[in-house]
Structure formats: structure tokens, C-alpha cells
Design an enzyme around this catalytic site. Structure first.
Site, PDB file in Angstrom:
ATOM      1  N   SER A 291     -30.140  -5.462  78.494  1.00 52.94           N
ATOM      2  CA  SER A 291     -29.298  -6.563  77.633  1.00 52.94           C
ATOM      3  C   SER A 291     -28.845  -5.672  76.571  1.00 52.94           C
ATOM      4  O   SER A 291     -27.998  -4.766  76.757  1.00 52.94           O
ATOM      5  CB  SER A 291     -29.976  -7.752  77.175  1.00 52.94           C
ATOM      6  OG  SER A 291     -29.217  -8.627  76.590  1.00 52.94           O
TER       7      SER A 291
ATOM      8  N   ASP B  27     -26.729 -14.343  86.321  1.00 52.23           N
ATOM      9  CA  ASP B  27     -26.737 -14.167  84.977  1.00 52.23           C
ATOM     10  C   ASP B  27     -25.583 -14.904  84.257  1.00 52.23           C
ATOM     11  O   ASP B  27     -24.386 -14.907  84.413  1.00 52.23           O
ATOM     12  CB  ASP B  27     -26.538 -12.760  84.550  1.00 52.23           C
ATOM     13  CG  ASP B  27     -26.950 -12.429  83.216  1.00 52.23           C
ATOM     14  OD1 ASP B  27     -26.601 -13.243  82.151  1.00 52.23           O
ATOM     15  OD2 ASP B  27     -27.238 -11.179  83.083  1.00 52.23           O
TER      16      ASP B  27
ATOM     17  N   HIS C  87     -30.597 -13.486  83.558  1.00 53.49           N
ATOM     18  CA  HIS C  87     -30.548 -12.372  82.320  1.00 53.49           C
ATOM     19  C   HIS C  87     -31.738 -11.719  82.066  1.00 53.49           C
ATOM     20  O   HIS C  87     -32.601 -12.121  81.330  1.00 53.49           O
ATOM     21  CB  HIS C  87     -29.831 -12.839  81.125  1.00 53.49           C
ATOM     22  CG  HIS C  87     -29.294 -11.676  80.377  1.00 53.49           C
ATOM     23  ND1 HIS C  87     -28.099 -11.326  80.485  1.00 53.49           N
ATOM     24  CD2 HIS C  87     -29.658 -11.356  79.185  1.00 53.49           C
ATOM     25  CE1 HIS C  87     -27.664 -10.332  79.330  1.00 53.49           C
ATOM     26  NE2 HIS C  87     -29.016 -10.352  78.581  1.00 53.49           N
TER      27      HIS C  87
HETATM   28  C1  MLT Z   1     -25.228  -8.337  73.440  1.00 57.97           C
HETATM   29  O1  MLT Z   1     -24.819  -8.617  72.241  1.00 57.97           O
HETATM   30  O2  MLT Z   1     -25.510  -7.016  73.575  1.00 57.97           O
HETATM   31  C2  MLT Z   1     -25.342  -9.153  74.722  1.00 57.97           C
HETATM   32  O3  MLT Z   1     -24.615 -10.373  74.026  1.00 57.97           O
HETATM   33  C3  MLT Z   1     -26.402  -9.263  75.096  1.00 57.97           C
HETATM   34  C4  MLT Z   1     -27.539  -9.913  74.146  1.00 57.97           C
HETATM   35  O4  MLT Z   1     -27.890  -9.292  73.350  1.00 57.97           O
HETATM   36  O5  MLT Z   1     -27.945 -11.062  74.383  1.00 57.97           O
END
Ligand code: MLT
Length: 215
Positions: free
Chosen positions: A112, A162, A193
């Protein structure tokens, strides 16, 4: 070589390689709200006994560690992203030197937010890493740098359910990497996710084919 020891001044975990290390050393990059301990169990699954460098993201969002600022969910502060990608690259160089890892031997494993800083760093510092495993990964830059990633192995493992990452965004990320010459392997999974266990097992097989260097 100038010592960059000052750049190590952030929370991180270093695990040295064991004598039976069977894969490349790993740079573990956690997701939002995680820390440097979160992804440590991946070592046994991906590269048993390998050296591990696992830094904490230095940005706080409502008290949750991240690797760069965002304006809203999925909308990145690209100025901060560039700054933080360069900052992490400096850390990686310093950690490589401090812990006597071979240059360009670390494989970035990001989940992520950690996957997004991994690709952001890769696209600005293509000489730093041996490979990358990006899980639940988004497109980091609106206009990615025109860097040469010829032959660079990148595994992308996103979930078809996701809610944060559309199929189109996953396709765009892979295309941007391929356009720059990267060897992209797609390990999709049917979930959301998250990190997928089957995909990890398949990724481990690929990582084992990379040259194992000292570390
Ligand atoms: C991010 O900000 O890198 C993406 O939105 C993934 C997350 O951190 O939830």
C-alpha cells in the site's frame, strides 16, 4: 566514500543475514498506520534468512505513520512524495553502507503506502535496488520520470476487489513500468486491499531466481 550515517537517524529494524540465507536482502516498507515491525514476518516467506532493512515512514497522518503526505485518499502530495522518495533513497544508501550490504542488492517489498513510496523511489533512483514487489500499489506520479529500468524485475500484486485501486490504475502502473523497460510480473489476486498469501508464495519463487549477493 562519505559516510551517510546521519541519514540512519530514523526508527528502523535491521536483521542480519543468517548463514543459510537463500534469497536477496529485503527492504520492507509498511502501509499507512503500520511501522517497521509490521512486515518482518514476510522475511520467512519471501527470502528466508536474508538480511532485512525495515524503516518506519516519517510522516504522521492523524498519528499514523506513512512514507509521504497525501491530500486525500489516493490523492498524493507529489511535492512531498518527491522529497520523501529522495529522503528514503538517502536512507537506503546509508543503510547499505552501514550494514555492509552489497550495492544494489535490496529488493523493495512494499504494501500500500509502502508500495507507493517504493515505486516513487525506484522511478527516481533506478540504481538503488535489485528488484521490487509492490502489493496493493497505485500510480505514484502524475508524470513519472523518464528513467531507464531495462530488465529491472518488478512484481505487482493487486486485488481485483480492491476498493481503492481500479483495474485501470493497476494497468497504468504496470504500463508505466514496462514503458521504461522494467520486467513486470503480474500476480493478481481475487481479494481487496491486502497482502495475498498465494501471491507471496509465487513472488518468493521469482525472488529466488535473482542473484543472491552478500548481505
Ligand atoms: C497511499 O496514500 O499511499 C494510498 O492511499 C494507500 C494508503 O496508504 O492507504
Amino acid at each position: 566514500m562519505t559516510s551517510e550515517a546521519g541519514s540512519l537517524n530514523r526508527p528502523y529494524v535491521f536483521l542480519p543475514a543468517t548463514p543459510v540465507a537463500s534469497g536477496p536482502p529485503l527492504l520492507l516498507l509498511h502501509g499507512t498506520g503500520g511501522d517497521e515491525h509490521d512486515l518482518l514476518p514476510l522475511r520467512d516467506l519471501l527470502s528466508p534468512g536474508a538480511a532485512v532493512v525495515s524503516p518506519r515512514g516519517l510522516v504522521l497522518e492523524n498519528g499514523m505513520p506513512r512514507f509521504f503526505r497525501r491530500l486525500s485518499e489516493g490523492v498524493f502530495d507529489e511535492e512531498d512524495l518527491v522529497f520523501r522518495a529522495d529522503e528514503l533513497a538517502t536512507f537506503v544508501r546509508a543503510a547499505t553502507e552501514q550494514h555492509s550490504l552489497a550495492a544494489r542488492s535490496l529488493v523493495a517489498v512494499g504494501f500500500s503506502n509502502g508500495a507507493n513510496i517504493a515505486s516513487a523511489m525506484l522511478l527516481r533512483h533506478s540504481d538503488l535496488l535489485r528488484g521490487a514487489l509492490l502489493m496493493a500499489a497505485m500510480v505514484p506520479y502524475t508524470s513519472p520520470p523518464d528513467v531507464d529500468l531495462t530488465g529491472f524485475p518488478v512484481i505487482v500484486s493487486n486485488g481485483s476487489r480492491d476498493p481503492m485501486i481500479s483495474h485501470e490504475e493497476t494497468m497504468r502502473l504496470k504500463q508505466q513500468l514496462r514503458d521504461r523497460g522494467a520486467e513486470v510480473t503480474d500476480l493478481p489476486h481475487p481479494g481487496g486491499h491486502r497482502i495475498d498469501r498465494d501471491a507471496l508464495e509465487r513472488a518468493a519463487v521469482i525472488l529466488r531466481t535473482l542473484d543472491v549477493r552478500a548481505g
